[in-house]
Design an enzyme around this catalytic site. Structure first.
Site: not given
Ligand SMILES: [Zn+2]
Ligand SMILES: [Zn+2]
Length: 401
Positions: A307, A381
């Site tokens: 990449y 979260e």
């Protein structure tokens, strides 16, 4: 003795964001987390993604790069096209967490946070679809397979990801274990490195471990190569430029008293700059091919470009930063410290000006402190809701252009 100290599980209460979609996004993330699928195997995952996008009224294309999904949300008014990307693959890691929603498949885990990226992007789609008629432009959702080294983005681009309509801007986020929950980290220019790989084979002449004069010992030569490769960083490039060469694998021989005929090295080379990348490739090649000659041995070198560096466009990053500051407040936005990790969203960003930003997931109170790819990786979260708000703000800012 019973104690009143809450267990980690009890401490890990779902965050309250007072937003109508908060329970859904958490349930979605946990469902993906329980059912991890590796690169190009994201069949169940992509099925849920496609079904959800269709239910929202998006135009959906499936089977892009095997399991990739593209969803088009066409606004009621004309305007630019914004690409929003999420990755879907898990890792071959055996989860060591004990949450109810832990991986149900031994040896596979969402240990990088791609479960959170999907839940976030699907919620962004849901909220933007509700105001579809007022949107001036098109949002193109990219759910890519196989980010973890297998090149899902490259294949999606080859299969038309960036055509019809061609995105004017590209956006992506990554939850980040080094950034405190509540913060969003951005930076203009390079944020992640290019990641290349090499192998080296040193061919000498084997023989008895006690009679070295009759051999050409490839182990001694390989050892010197390992050290010489480090001088590419310390002597060949500007000390103010970040780069790394790591030999991660060394193997040779079959017995303690035998000089083997060959030795092998494998490693990775990372940097942020194409010029340095090319220089390091050349220097590593010269060392591996030339150094063994001084000992009468032969060196073979193979270099594979992975990449490229992930580079944020300055104008887009400034726009996105402004939008996120407006949405979350000045205190919530910090400067990102670039990492030598790599990311194939870089290939999209080479063609489309965009911004890849980082949403903090770290919270020591619930033990969400482990690095990405760790068997105990976890996020707070609250990052989900923050990611949704940040991404929607960024999309809307781009639509105004
Ligand atoms: Zn990862
Ligand atoms: Zn990742």
């Amino acid at each position: 003795m019973p104690t009143n100290t809450p267990t980690l599980q009890e401490k890990f209460v779902p965050p309250s964001l007072d937003l109508p979609w908060e329970q859904d996004i958490i349930a979605l993330r946990r469902d993906f987390h329980t059912h991890p699928e590796l690169g190009y195997e994201e069949v169940r995952t992509a099925g849920i993604v496609a079904e959800r996008l269709r239910a929202l009224g998006l135009e959906v294309r499936t089977g892009v790069a095997d399991t990739g999904v593209i969803g088009l949300l066409r606004g009621g008014k004309s305007g630019p096209t914004i690409l929003v990307r999420a990755d879907m693959d898990a890792l071959p890691v055996a989860e060591a967490n004990a949450w109810e929603w832990k991986s149900s498949t031994h040896g596979k885990m969402h240990a990088c946070g791609h479960d959170a990226h999907m839940a976030t992007a699907l919620t962004v789609a849901r909220l933007l679809a509700q105001e579809k008629e007022d949107l001036a432009g098109t949002i193109k959702f990219m759910f890519q397979p196989a980010e973890e080294g297998l090149g899902g983005a490259k294949r999606m681009i080859e299969e038309g990801l960036l055509d019809d309509p061609r995105p004017d801007y590209a956006l992506a986020l990554h939850v980040w274990s080094d950034v405190e929950v509540g913060k969003v980290a951005l930076k203009t220019g390079p944020v992640m490195a290019c990641a290349d790989a090499f192998t080296a084979r040193i061919v000498g002449k084997g023989g008895h471990g006690a009679i070295p004069q009759q051999t050409i010992d490839p182990v001694v030569i390989a050892s010197q190569i390992v050290l010489a490769l480090q001088t590419t960083i310390s002597r060949s490039i500007d000390p103010l430029q970040p780069a790394v060469v790591t030999v991660g694998k060394v193997w040779a021989g079959s017995a303690f008293n035998v000089i083997p005929g060959e030795a092998h090295l494998e490693g990775t080379v990372r940097s942020f700059d194409e010029g340095i990348r090319t220089l390091l490739e050349r220097r590593c090649r010269e060392i591996v091919e030339e150094l063994p000659k001084a000992f009468g041995a032969k060196g073979e070198f193979h270099y594979e470009r992975g990449y490229p560096a992930t580079v944020n466009n300055p104008q887009v990053t400034e726009m996105v930063q402004r939008a996120i500051v407006n949405e979350l407040g000045e205190d919530s936005v910090i400067e990102f410290t670039p990492t030598m990790g790599a990311e194939d969203m870089s290939l999209v960003l080479q063609q489309v000006p965009g911004c890849y930003f980082f949403v903090g997931g770290r919270n020591p109170v619930i033990d969400a402190v482990y690095p990405h790819h760790h068997p105990q990786f976890n996020i707070d979260e609250k990052a989900l809701g923050i990611g949704v708000r940040a991404m929607i703000a960024a999309v809307k800012e781009c639509l105004k252009q």
